[in-house]
Motif scaffolding. Structure first.
Motif, PDB file in Angstrom:
ATOM      1  N   GLU B 590       0.844  -1.196   0.000  1.00  0.00           N
ATOM      2  CA  GLU B 590       0.000   0.000   0.000  1.00  0.00           C
ATOM      3  C   GLU B 590       0.876   1.241   0.000  1.00  0.00           C
ATOM      4  OE1 GLU B 590      -2.123   0.759   3.670  1.00  0.00           O
ATOM      5  OE2 GLU B 590      -0.850  -0.652   4.724  1.00  0.00           O
ATOM      6  N   VAL B 592       0.999   5.180   1.703  1.00  0.00           N
ATOM      7  CA  VAL B 592       0.376   6.105   2.655  1.00  0.00           C
ATOM      8  C   VAL B 592       1.180   7.398   2.691  1.00  0.00           C
ATOM      9  CG1 VAL B 592      -0.794   4.485   4.175  1.00  0.00           C
ATOM     10  CG2 VAL B 592       1.612   4.915   4.488  1.00  0.00           C
ATOM     11  N   ASN B 627       3.666   4.471  12.753  1.00  0.00           N
ATOM     12  CA  ASN B 627       2.554   3.705  13.295  1.00  0.00           C
ATOM     13  C   ASN B 627       1.453   3.645  12.239  1.00  0.00           C
ATOM     14  OD1 ASN B 627       0.229   2.866  14.568  1.00  0.00           O
ATOM     15  ND2 ASN B 627       0.827   3.762  16.518  1.00  0.00           N
ATOM     16  N   LEU B 628       1.253   2.439  11.704  1.00  0.00           N
ATOM     17  CA  LEU B 628       0.300   2.282  10.607  1.00  0.00           C
ATOM     18  C   LEU B 628      -0.908   1.528  11.123  1.00  0.00           C
ATOM     19  CD1 LEU B 628       0.887   3.255   7.716  1.00  0.00           C
ATOM     20  CD2 LEU B 628       1.166   0.876   7.101  1.00  0.00           C
ATOM     21  N   ARG B 629      -1.978   2.247  11.436  1.00  0.00           N
ATOM     22  CA  ARG B 629      -3.190   1.619  11.979  1.00  0.00           C
ATOM     23  C   ARG B 629      -2.852   0.643  13.096  1.00  0.00           C
ATOM     24  NH1 ARG B 629      -3.948   1.604   6.433  1.00  0.00           N
ATOM     25  NH2 ARG B 629      -3.197  -0.525   6.342  1.00  0.00           N
ATOM     26  N   GLY B 630      -1.985   1.109  14.012  1.00  0.00           N
ATOM     27  CA  GLY B 630      -1.691   0.284  15.176  1.00  0.00           C
ATOM     28  C   GLY B 630      -0.526  -0.659  14.988  1.00  0.00           C
ATOM     29  N   GLU B 631      -0.058  -0.804  13.741  1.00  0.00           N
ATOM     30  CA  GLU B 631       1.068  -1.700  13.510  1.00  0.00           C
ATOM     31  C   GLU B 631       2.334  -0.859  13.337  1.00  0.00           C
ATOM     32  OE1 GLU B 631       2.562  -4.937  10.197  1.00  0.00           O
ATOM     33  OE2 GLU B 631       0.955  -3.538   9.756  1.00  0.00           O
TER      34      GLU B 631
END
Lengths: 120, 720
Positions: B590, B592, B627-631
């Motif tokens: 993806e 971002v 920090n990518l959606r919590g990951e």
């Protein structure tokens, strides 16, 4: 991108079977237990709806009319699940904007054949 | 439990619930016999039991419930009153359904007299017999196998209603479905499409004439239109069956076709035929038939002539079905196509700046042609992997004899096609991996028996397509690998430090480190200086990856992922400063945005000091995290890695790539888009530049470097 299909049925076992079949074929599935529940859950991208006709709170025909009234879902395929004894409902469903129908009882591969037919 | 059992179980639970609901509704109905909602509830409960019952194989329940449901349908429609007798019988029916459920559960035979008594009682209540429509409830809609017949040619005219979109139907997908039935020639009638300002995009103005040659028969064609047959003008005619039109010297004349289709009156044809000009022209200019209809009919004529031509000369095509070509000629062809694709990309780019409609059409045509040329050229080089697989049989046989082991080799997907260069260069790594499985994986027969396994071990070698990749798996049911033992060995060899904390997956990946061997002792078979590191390197040089999974005592699975071809890849073009790079699309997960402010905060946390100078002191390829959606995803910044000049933009883009199962971000200035990329190898000077695997030429003639993502991540990890 996997397509998203909403299955609407008040029978948990039919819902489970439809959802399992579709997920196995790589679709995302949203489950709703009646027309009203389906309308409430229609707030994101949905590529297709498979709905039962006879349901409490809101039946399938009313659901189809409501779905067609929403700009986002105006042209998505809506397949209704009917039984043989509801042949008359087919026309009613079509006038409400249904794309096609599947006659219950059906087998998973019949369901997938219809899904693949209308969802290209 | 199979899925079928799970479904049946779900139905049992649901039916039990519904029966409870049915019972309480019936009892309430006794109190309020006129309550319509209650009647509806009863009807719905039975309807669901019937529908789901039939679907999950409870046919007796479905058949029985159908009668009860029919009775209540009469009540619902006001044709029958709710009486005590009806309620008694319905309650008895409810108990009978419960009894049938129990029978299905325990497998006991059903007492038919008991069910019949209720059915007969219920039927007696209904005015007129309902016996005959009982059958339809259980008649499951079995798909009817359409027998393949001899090919026939059909003429199909499909005129959907203008409002067809409102029913969620896409008429084009019906045409596509038709084309899947056989050889299909389609003529789209666009004459009803109004001027642009008058077009209502929600209406369908087009309609179609289709000539279809198929072995599936008329019913299969009707099935395509099953959902729309009432909403369209549909005409299906057989124009050729069993070679009818072979009897005629030539296919039907234009006028004949138009008359048959109903586009032209026979009298008009006669009149116009008196004048001796090409018929189509005369018909059009005299206004009896529209130009489009003439074109459609001519298309039919041509289609049928083509079909006949194909039918009369089968032996010629068979003789030319295969031809041997020297490999270097093919390589040259691929090179040339590569050049063509590059030139075509340049033309597209130039044309898009000129905005000349004629040039645009030509360039689009060129693009289509070069795409097709590229696909079919690459296709020529595709070979089934089967020949390689069969060579391994001998290897397995000889080796297992030598080592005193019993091994069976099972192969799947031998027909999977791969570029021939890939197949050639894949041979050695695969041999090595197989040897490893035989030598280290599969135990000797006595050890296997002791472990409760079959004496003979099995190695499954399989290949399959997955997206733009081919996955090759080597799966053995041997002793597997112990992550701790691998870790221990790696510490002994000085590959990792003893205090490192590694996941099982990371432990397994240690076997690909140079100088590592899991064998207790060096045998004749393996350990002759070729390690798994060489395997990994050669697979990576094919732009592939290799992955190990293992379960101690159960076996090991090695998965090799490879691109379909080496000549052209799908790539994501990105820009950093004035430089362009390409990231292989198969690795991209993806994209971002990275706001610089958040980045500074991260840096501040990492270093304890937020000043810009800090950056210069730290290693240039400092790895950071986002920090990518919590990951938590570590990322590297190409701008720093390649020491690009200038300031970075306020908003950068992170391309998240998947490497060896972990996600890593690559920070670039801008993501440009997806392009087909022809790979050019780098000259000798650049061959050792880390993080670059090749180059490509962009549409404007400039160069872009192709990133070697796994290597890049490795280098950064090492520097840290």
């Amino acid at each position: 991108m996997a397509k998203t299909i909403m299955t609407v049925d008040d029978s948990a076992s039919v819902r489970q079977m439809v959802a399992f079949t579709l997920k196995n074929a790589g679709f995302n599935v949203i489950e709703a237990q009646d027309g009203q529940d389906a309308l409430n859950k229609l707030n994101g991208p949905v590529d297709m709806i498979i709905t039962d006709l006879n349901m409490p709170n809101m039946d399938g025909i009313t659901l189809i009319k409501n779905v067609r009234a929403k700009a986002q879902y105006k042209f998505i395929p809506v397949i209704m699940l009917t039984t043989e004894s509801q042949a008359g409902k087919k026309q009613e469903g079509k006038s409400a904007g249904a794309t096609g129908w599947i006659v219950k009882p059906f087998k998973p591969d019949q369901l997938l054949a219809v899904v693949n037919k209308v969802l290209r | 439990m199979t899925q079928d059992d799970i479904n049946r179980q779900a139905f049992r639970e649901e039916a039990t619930e519904l029966l409870t609901e049915l019972e309480s509704a019936l009892l309430e109905l006794e109190e309020n016999p006129d309550d319509h909602d209650l009647v509806d509830r009863v009807f719905r409960a039975m309807h669901t039991v019937k529908g789901s019952g039939a679907m999950f194989g409870f046919d007796d329940i479905a058949a029985f419930t159908h009668d009860v449901e029919t009775v209540f349908d009469h009540v619902r429609n006001g044709q029958m009153a709710v009486t005590k007798e009806l309620l008694d019988l319905t309650l008895a029916a409810r108990d009978t359904i419960a009894y049938l459920l129990d029978c299905a559960d325990t497998g006991d035979a059903v007492d038919l007299e008991r069910t019949n008594a209720v059915t007969v009682g219920l039927r007696a209540l209904v005015p007129g017999s309902i016996a005959q429509d009982n059958a339809e409830a259980t008649a499951a809609a079995e798909p009817q196998d359409v027998e393949e017949s001899t090919p026939a040619t059909f003429r199909i005219r499909f005129r959907p209603e203008e409002s067809i979109f409102y029913s969620g139907t896409n008429p084009l997908s019906l045409i596509v479905e038709l084309s899947e039935l056989g050889a299909c020639h389609t003529y789209a009638h666009m004459e009803n499409v109004p001027e642009l300002e008058e077009i209502d995009p929600e209406r369908c103005y087009a309609w179609w004439d289709v000539i279809l040659t198929t072995t599936h028969g008329l019913d299969a064609i009707r099935d395509v239109f099953i959902f729309v047959e009432d909403d369209c003008d549909l005409k299906i005619e057989t124009i050729d069956q069993d070679g009818d039109f072979d009897d005629r010297a030539d296919y039907k004349l234009l006028g004949e076709i138009l008359v048959e289709r109903g586009d032209l009156a026979p009298a008009d044809l006669e009149r116009v035929l008196q004048e001796r000009q090409p018929l189509g022209e005369v018909l059009t200019s005299s206004g009896v038939v529209s130009k489009q209809n003439v074109e459609a009919a001519l298309a039919e004529q041509k289609a049928v002539r083509d079909i006949r031509k194909g039918r009369t000369k089968p032996e010629v095509t068979e003789a030319a079905s295969s031809i041997r070509v020297a490999a270097d000629k093919l390589d040259q062809l691929v090179d040339l196509v590569g050049e063509l694709v590059i030139v075509q990309a340049r033309i597209s780019q130039v044309v898009s700046e000129r905005r000349d409609p004629l040039l645009t059409t030509l360039s689009e045509e060129l693009e289509r042609l070069s795409d097709e040329l590229r696909d079919s050229t690459l296709n020529i080089r595709m070979l089934p992997i089967g020949t390689t697989f069969s060579k391994f049989r001998r290897l397995v046989r000889d080796l297992s004899d030598e080592l005193g082991k019993k091994i069976e080799l099972v192969t799947h997907g031998a027909e999977t096609e791969l570029d021939k260069t890939v197949i050639e260069r894949l041979n050695d790594p695969l041999v090595h991996l197989l040897r490893n499985s035989i030598d280290h994986g599969i135990e000797t027969p006595d050890k296997r028996t002791a472990a409760g396994k079959e004496e003979a071990g099995t190695i499954v070698l399989s290949a399959q397509h997955s997206g733009g990749e081919v996955h090759i798996r080597i799966e053995d049911d041997g002793k597997g690998m112990e992550p701790k033992a691998i870790f221990q060995k790696a510490v002994e060899r000085g590959i990792v430090s003893a205090d490192a904390e590694l996941s099982d997956k990371e432990c397994y990946s240690l076997i690909f480190q140079p100088g590592f061997s899991t064998a207790e002792k060096v045998t004749n078979v393996s350990g002759r200086g070729v390690g798994m590191d060489v395997v990994k390197r050669s697979i990576e040089s094919l732009r592939g990856s290799v992955d190990v999974e293992s379960a101690p005592g159960k076996g090991t699975v090695i998965t090799v992922r490879l691109p379909l071809t080496l000549a052209i890849i799908d790539g994501l073009q990105v820009r950093v400063a004035d430089e362009y790079f390409v990231i292989p699309l198969t690795m991209v997960e993806e994209c971002v945005e990275l706001m610089n402010r958040a980045d500074d905060a991260a840096k501040l946390q990492a270093s304890g000091n937020g000043s810009e100078q800090q950056l210069a002191v730290r290693p240039k390829a400092e790895q950071r995290i986002v920090n990518l959606r919590g990951e938590i995803v570590p990322y590297i910044r190409l701008r720093e890695w390649f020491e690009s000049p200038g300031d970075r933009p306020a908003i950068e883009q992170i391309v998240v790539a998947g490497v060896d199962g972990t996600r890593v971000g690559i920070v670039v200035d801008t993501v440009i888009g997806e392009h087909q990329t022809v790979i050019k190898s780098l000259g000798r000077l650049y061959r050792n530049v880390e993080g670059i695997s090749g180059a490509t030429i962009k549409g404007d003639g400039t160069m872009a470097l192709i990133l070697d993502v796994p290597k890049l991540v490795q280098c950064v990890n090492r520097e840290q």
